[in-house]
Motif scaffolding. Structure first.
Motif, PDB file in Angstrom:
ATOM      1  N   ALA A   1       0.865  -1.338  -0.079  1.00 15.06           N
ATOM      2  CA  ALA A   1       0.037   0.045  -0.227  1.00 15.06           C
ATOM      3  C   ALA A   1       0.633   1.199   0.043  1.00 15.06           C
ATOM      4  O   ALA A   1       0.407   2.519  -0.312  1.00 15.06           O
ATOM      5  CB  ALA A   1      -0.971  -0.199   1.058  1.00 15.06           C
ATOM      6  N   GLY A   2       2.197   1.196   0.154  1.00 17.77           N
ATOM      7  CA  GLY A   2       2.825   2.346   0.373  1.00 17.77           C
ATOM      8  C   GLY A   2       2.910   2.752   1.692  1.00 17.77           C
ATOM      9  O   GLY A   2       2.155   2.363   2.510  1.00 17.77           O
ATOM     10  N   PRO A   3       3.960   3.621   2.309  1.00 21.82           N
ATOM     11  CA  PRO A   3       4.032   4.081   3.590  1.00 21.82           C
ATOM     12  C   PRO A   3       2.699   4.746   4.325  1.00 21.82           C
ATOM     13  O   PRO A   3       2.389   4.465   5.423  1.00 21.82           O
ATOM     14  CB  PRO A   3       5.426   4.896   3.619  1.00 21.82           C
TER      15      PRO A   3
ATOM     16  N   PRO B   1       3.889   7.963  -1.675  1.00 20.61           N
ATOM     17  CA  PRO B   1       3.307   7.577  -0.331  1.00 20.61           C
ATOM     18  C   PRO B   1       2.274   6.555  -0.540  1.00 20.61           C
ATOM     19  O   PRO B   1       1.760   5.665   0.481  1.00 20.61           O
ATOM     20  CB  PRO B   1       2.494   9.021  -0.090  1.00 20.61           C
ATOM     21  N   PHE B   2       1.645   6.474  -1.762  1.00 20.12           N
ATOM     22  CA  PHE B   2       0.631   5.255  -2.111  1.00 20.12           C
ATOM     23  C   PHE B   2       1.217   4.174  -2.923  1.00 20.12           C
ATOM     24  O   PHE B   2       1.897   4.670  -4.121  1.00 20.12           O
ATOM     25  CB  PHE B   2      -0.709   5.795  -2.263  1.00 20.12           C
ATOM     26  N   HIS B   3       1.074   3.151  -3.128  1.00 20.23           N
ATOM     27  CA  HIS B   3       1.367   1.939  -4.065  1.00 20.23           C
ATOM     28  C   HIS B   3       0.222   1.562  -4.963  1.00 20.23           C
ATOM     29  O   HIS B   3      -0.907   1.132  -4.277  1.00 20.23           O
ATOM     30  CB  HIS B   3       2.194   0.829  -3.527  1.00 20.23           C
ATOM     31  N   PRO B   4       0.174   1.556  -6.222  1.00 17.85           N
ATOM     32  CA  PRO B   4      -0.664   0.959  -6.689  1.00 17.85           C
ATOM     33  C   PRO B   4      -0.864  -0.696  -6.992  1.00 17.85           C
ATOM     34  O   PRO B   4       0.414  -1.162  -6.713  1.00 17.85           O
ATOM     35  CB  PRO B   4      -0.688   1.429  -8.497  1.00 17.85           C
ATOM     36  N   PHE B   5      -2.001  -1.231  -6.642  1.00 21.20           N
ATOM     37  CA  PHE B   5      -1.731  -2.732  -6.480  1.00 21.20           C
ATOM     38  C   PHE B   5      -2.868  -3.496  -7.364  1.00 21.20           C
ATOM     39  O   PHE B   5      -3.998  -2.798  -7.489  1.00 21.20           O
ATOM     40  CB  PHE B   5      -2.193  -3.087  -5.161  1.00 21.20           C
ATOM     41  N   LEU B   6      -2.328  -4.378  -8.067  1.00 19.18           N
ATOM     42  CA  LEU B   6      -3.170  -5.392  -9.089  1.00 19.18           C
ATOM     43  C   LEU B   6      -3.485  -4.526 -10.217  1.00 19.18           C
ATOM     44  O   LEU B   6      -3.280  -5.287 -11.180  1.00 19.18           O
ATOM     45  CB  LEU B   6      -4.305  -5.814  -8.205  1.00 19.18           C
ATOM     46  N   ILE B   7      -3.950  -3.226 -10.353  1.00 17.36           N
ATOM     47  CA  ILE B   7      -4.321  -2.645 -11.551  1.00 17.36           C
ATOM     48  C   ILE B   7      -3.121  -1.839 -12.086  1.00 17.36           C
ATOM     49  O   ILE B   7      -2.638  -0.898 -11.546  1.00 17.36           O
ATOM     50  CB  ILE B   7      -5.315  -2.047 -11.368  1.00 17.36           C
ATOM     51  N   GLU B   8      -2.794  -2.231 -13.311  1.00 17.20           N
ATOM     52  CA  GLU B   8      -1.578  -1.561 -14.007  1.00 17.20           C
ATOM     53  C   GLU B   8      -2.118  -0.366 -14.788  1.00 17.20           C
ATOM     54  O   GLU B   8      -1.278   0.377 -15.301  1.00 17.20           O
ATOM     55  CB  GLU B   8      -0.727  -2.366 -14.817  1.00 17.20           C
ATOM     56  N   ASP B   9      -3.214  -0.289 -15.133  1.00 17.98           N
ATOM     57  CA  ASP B   9      -3.703   0.858 -16.050  1.00 17.98           C
ATOM     58  C   ASP B   9      -3.396   2.314 -15.442  1.00 17.98           C
ATOM     59  O   ASP B   9      -4.097   2.453 -14.284  1.00 17.98           O
ATOM     60  CB  ASP B   9      -4.952   0.754 -16.299  1.00 17.98           C
TER      61      ASP B   9
ATOM     62  N   ASP C   1      -5.232   4.845 -11.812  1.00 16.68           N
ATOM     63  CA  ASP C   1      -3.963   4.695 -10.771  1.00 16.68           C
ATOM     64  C   ASP C   1      -4.609   5.086  -9.385  1.00 16.68           C
ATOM     65  O   ASP C   1      -4.141   4.359  -8.624  1.00 16.68           O
ATOM     66  CB  ASP C   1      -3.037   6.005 -11.024  1.00 16.68           C
ATOM     67  N   ALA C   2      -5.845   6.079  -9.110  1.00 13.41           N
ATOM     68  CA  ALA C   2      -6.443   6.338  -7.984  1.00 13.41           C
ATOM     69  C   ALA C   2      -6.866   4.983  -7.249  1.00 13.41           C
ATOM     70  O   ALA C   2      -6.912   4.445  -6.306  1.00 13.41           O
ATOM     71  CB  ALA C   2      -7.259   7.518  -8.129  1.00 13.41           C
ATOM     72  N   LEU C   3      -7.525   4.360  -8.342  1.00 14.72           N
ATOM     73  CA  LEU C   3      -8.332   3.031  -7.959  1.00 14.72           C
ATOM     74  C   LEU C   3      -7.235   1.912  -7.383  1.00 14.72           C
ATOM     75  O   LEU C   3      -7.565   1.222  -6.514  1.00 14.72           O
ATOM     76  CB  LEU C   3      -9.371   2.396  -9.130  1.00 14.72           C
ATOM     77  N   ALA C   4      -6.313   1.917  -8.105  1.00 14.00           N
ATOM     78  CA  ALA C   4      -5.176   0.825  -7.826  1.00 14.00           C
ATOM     79  C   ALA C   4      -4.439   1.192  -6.444  1.00 14.00           C
ATOM     80  O   ALA C   4      -4.278   0.208  -5.723  1.00 14.00           O
ATOM     81  CB  ALA C   4      -4.133   0.843  -9.131  1.00 14.00           C
TER      82      ALA C   4
ATOM     83  N   ILE D   1      -7.180   0.004  -3.806  1.00 14.42           N
ATOM     84  CA  ILE D   1      -7.267  -1.315  -3.527  1.00 14.42           C
ATOM     85  C   ILE D   1      -5.877  -1.821  -2.988  1.00 14.42           C
ATOM     86  O   ILE D   1      -6.043  -2.657  -1.834  1.00 14.42           O
ATOM     87  CB  ILE D   1      -7.066  -1.989  -5.156  1.00 14.42           C
ATOM     88  N   GLY D   2      -4.770  -1.266  -2.986  1.00 15.45           N
ATOM     89  CA  GLY D   2      -3.501  -1.624  -2.091  1.00 15.45           C
ATOM     90  C   GLY D   2      -3.924  -1.011  -0.773  1.00 15.45           C
ATOM     91  O   GLY D   2      -3.546  -2.048   0.174  1.00 15.45           O
ATOM     92  N   PHE D   3      -4.455  -0.136  -0.389  1.00 14.46           N
ATOM     93  CA  PHE D   3      -4.954   0.104   1.086  1.00 14.46           C
ATOM     94  C   PHE D   3      -5.982  -0.921   1.487  1.00 14.46           C
ATOM     95  O   PHE D   3      -5.627  -1.211   2.537  1.00 14.46           O
ATOM     96  CB  PHE D   3      -5.671   1.800   1.129  1.00 14.46           C
ATOM     97  N   TRP D   4      -6.790  -1.135   0.692  1.00 15.17           N
ATOM     98  CA  TRP D   4      -7.895  -2.141   1.248  1.00 15.17           C
ATOM     99  C   TRP D   4      -7.141  -3.263   1.396  1.00 15.17           C
ATOM    100  O   TRP D   4      -7.774  -4.221   2.303  1.00 15.17           O
ATOM    101  CB  TRP D   4      -9.294  -2.221   0.051  1.00 15.17           C
ATOM    102  N   ALA D   5      -6.424  -3.771   0.380  1.00 14.19           N
ATOM    103  CA  ALA D   5      -5.745  -5.059   0.529  1.00 14.19           C
ATOM    104  C   ALA D   5      -4.901  -5.313   1.926  1.00 14.19           C
ATOM    105  O   ALA D   5      -4.755  -6.503   2.271  1.00 14.19           O
ATOM    106  CB  ALA D   5      -4.829  -5.347  -0.660  1.00 14.19           C
ATOM    107  N   VAL D   6      -4.421  -4.307   2.446  1.00 19.18           N
ATOM    108  CA  VAL D   6      -3.895  -4.223   3.642  1.00 19.18           C
ATOM    109  C   VAL D   6      -4.358  -4.529   4.995  1.00 19.18           C
ATOM    110  O   VAL D   6      -3.980  -4.821   6.040  1.00 19.18           O
ATOM    111  CB  VAL D   6      -2.816  -3.099   3.773  1.00 19.18           C
ATOM    112  N   LEU D   7      -5.603  -4.427   4.814  1.00 14.45           N
ATOM    113  CA  LEU D   7      -6.685  -4.407   6.129  1.00 14.45           C
ATOM    114  C   LEU D   7      -6.454  -5.637   6.709  1.00 14.45           C
ATOM    115  O   LEU D   7      -6.615  -5.767   7.829  1.00 14.45           O
ATOM    116  CB  LEU D   7      -8.030  -3.906   5.692  1.00 14.45           C
ATOM    117  N   ILE D   8      -6.687  -6.723   5.921  1.00 12.19           N
ATOM    118  CA  ILE D   8      -6.643  -8.040   6.571  1.00 12.19           C
ATOM    119  C   ILE D   8      -5.223  -8.478   7.239  1.00 12.19           C
ATOM    120  O   ILE D   8      -5.238  -8.892   8.480  1.00 12.19           O
ATOM    121  CB  ILE D   8      -6.910  -9.146   5.560  1.00 12.19           C
ATOM    122  N   THR D   9      -4.234  -7.892   6.654  1.00  7.53           N
ATOM    123  CA  THR D   9      -2.915  -7.952   7.246  1.00  7.53           C
ATOM    124  C   THR D   9      -2.726  -7.008   8.534  1.00  7.53           C
ATOM    125  O   THR D   9      -2.373  -7.789   9.774  1.00  7.53           O
ATOM    126  CB  THR D   9      -1.848  -7.327   6.398  1.00  7.53           C
ATOM    127  N   ALA D  10      -3.234  -5.861   8.704  1.00  5.67           N
ATOM    128  CA  ALA D  10      -3.458  -5.009   9.733  1.00  5.67           C
ATOM    129  C   ALA D  10      -4.537  -5.985  10.923  1.00  5.67           C
ATOM    130  O   ALA D  10      -4.092  -5.905  11.853  1.00  5.67           O
ATOM    131  CB  ALA D  10      -3.953  -3.674   9.415  1.00  5.67           C
TER     132      ALA D  10
END
Length: 535
Positions: free
Chosen positions: A83-85, A234-242, A246-249, A252-261
């Motif tokens: 998700a980026g820092p 500050p943010f990383h795109p995740f899964l979507i390379e288009d 970029d904002a959606l990607a 998605i990176g932020f939301w993907a981290v929730l289960i890890t958190a």
């Protein structure tokens, strides 16, 4: 630590079912439990014969160190990489707010009803027996499977020093050690956790000081400031390379981290389980709960912040499948700064982390099993205790699942690790959502039975709105956390991994509901007497 003034006893009004409560001489250090209830039909119901031997300092350290484990020491690195820092920082702060809503809600119920196997019993008495059955077993499964995870991690951590040593040897050694520790009186568990948690807390504090020094220019990289927030960003795109998305990607990176958190925060709720064996829960539990906010901010949010400013989020080592010191962002930060003496020290700390976690896994799993047995959801055999109040049958059965760690002998350790993290992480969110429901039902029961919240040993702030907040987002995360199985194309394996715990929970709940035709508990009929603690 100064203990708060004695809380006055609550005298209940008439007109309630099961009002014939008998106070027995079940002794604790500074109080007693209303631990036996005699119904009008002559049937007597008694709480498990556990003993109140956890002291205030034990409870505080369990509350502080219970959640500090591999999720923070290792999982924080993958979170920043995904998700980026800033994305990871927001994700951990957001989940932290959910956890705080759960802890304040749990604090009200656990101080009023500090009973063994608390979670399953709360759901059964306050919401629905089928929820108690499903919640209790899914929570037990979470801790039992995580026990296997931690045993696997011990072998992988020790292999950092010598890769020729078979992992199976250390899985077996620590499996025996953890069982022996849990067969001693609960004060032994509290003492072990006190010292192991102290090591974890000192390490986290030491890393923060180290990170401040490195950021200020002590390392070979010179002054860093917020360099890594600018590049790689500050943010990383995740899964979507288009690039157009970029904002959606990045979202998605932020939301993907929730289960890890969520996995990282698991264990914070152990205070609710330990309340059933605390010396004076009406004093010690509220004190531990009140400090939860500061623990969340200091040990989790600050740690993610400092990792994010001293380690670039695109460092490939953050995405490593290793579970030893090589994957720890603490070690990566030291290597970037040119300090190479730290990895072995961190690896030794990680060993204490997983031993502490494994010890807590068996403790919490066995106490939940006691609660399930008490409610009739598991064989009565699990209620058996030694003369020191240790539920040896529940400890032994929970510990058996640690043998799943031997799967690592024939499979990739990283694969086993990731599967179990995902299963345990989602089971944690299911339990948290259920606890929010229990608290809301508890508040309705108090109102229906004429009991003021002002008379509770601990009265939480921002309620009931905070519990609704936690319940909403817990359910939302449970439903959406497996979205990565659909991007970029549907993966049956990923879908199964992501939703296995939810499927198991649904089968348990619906199966119990169909077989036993249970009904939701009416607030006026909710049992909030059995196990009530009085000074």
């Amino acid at each position: 630590m100064t203990i708060e003034d004695q809380v006055t006893s609550v005298h209940h009004g008439a007109g309630r079912e099961n009002s014939d409560i008998k106070n027995l001489d079940s002794k604790s250090v500074e109080g007693r439990n209303i631990d036996e209830e005699k119904h009008s039909n002559g049937e007597t119901r008694q709480l498990p014969n556990l003993q109140r031997r956890l002291r205030s300092r034990h409870l505080h350290m369990i509350a502080m160190g219970g959640a500090i484990g591999t999720g923070l020491f290792i999982g924080s690195g993958s979170a920043i990489h995904t998700a980026g820092p800033v994305g990871a920082l927001i994700a951990f702060a957001f989940v932290g707010s959910i956890v705080y809503s759960i802890m304040t809600a749990l604090g009200e119920v656990a101080t009023y009803l500090p009973i063994p196997g608390a979670f399953a019993t709360y759901a059964t008495r306050l919401v629905d027996p089928s929820l108690g059955f499903a919640m209790g077993w899914i929570y037990w499964f979470s801790w039992a499977s995580t026990f296997a995870l931690e045993l696997t991690a011990t072998g992988l951590i020790i292999q950092y020093w010598d890769e020729t040593i078979p992992i199976a040897i250390f899985i077996a050694i620590f499996w025996v050690v953890i069982i022996v520790l849990n067969m001693f009186p609960v004060s032994c568990y509290g003492e072990v956790e006190f010292w192991l948690s102290s090591v974890k807390i000192i390490t986290v504090c030491g890393f923060m000081i180290f990170a401040i020094c490195v950021n200020a220019g002590v390392g070979k990289e010179g002054y860093l400031g917020f360099r890594y927030w600018v590049h790689p960003g500050p943010f990383h795109p995740f899964l979507i390379e288009d690039p157009k998305k970029d904002a959606l990607a990045k979202f998605i990176g932020f939301w993907a981290v929730l289960i890890t958190a969520g996995f990282s925060y698991q264990g914070t709720e152990l205070v609710g389980i330990a309340a059933g064996e605390a010396e004076n829960p009406s004093k010690t539990v509220p004190s531990a709960i009140r400090k939860t906010f500061f623990r969340i901010v200091f040990f989790f949010v600050f740690t993610i912040f400092f990792v994010g400013i001293v380690v670039p989020s695109d460092d490939p080592r953050l995405d490593s499948d290793a579970t030893n010191a090589n994957a720890s962002p603490f070690v990566i930060a030291a290597n970037i700064a040119g300090i190479h003496a730290l990895p072995s020290i961190i690896n030794a700390v990680l060993l204490t982390v997983v031993i502490s976690a494994a010890n807590s896994n068996v403790y919490s799993g066995s106490r939940i099993l006691v609660g399930l047995a008490h409610e009739g959801f598991a064989p009565r055999f699990f209620l058996r205790t030694t003369k020191h109040g240790v539920p040896y049958a529940s400890v032994g059965f929970t510990a058996l699942f640690g043998l799943l760690g031997f799967l690592n002998v024939s499979n990739s350790g990283a694969t086993v690790f990731n599967w179990l993290i995902q299963i345990a992480g989602l089971a944690g969110f299911i339990t948290w959502a259920s606890l929010n429901m229990c608290h809301l039902s508890f508040m309705r029961a108090l109102k229906a039975q004429g009991i003021s919240r002002d008379s509770l040993p601990y009265k939480a702030t921002w309620q009931p709105f905070f519990s609704y907040y936690g319940l909403f987002f817990n359910i939302l995360i449970i439903i959406t956390q497996g979205f990565t199985a659909f991007i970029p194309s549907f993966s049956v394996t990923d879908f199964f991994i992501n939703y296995l715990s939810l499927m198991l929970f649904a089968v348990l709940y619906i199966g119990h509901k169909v077989l036993f035709r249970t009904k939701f508990v009416k607030p006026v009929e909710a049992d909030i007497d059995l196990g009530r603690y009085e000074d």
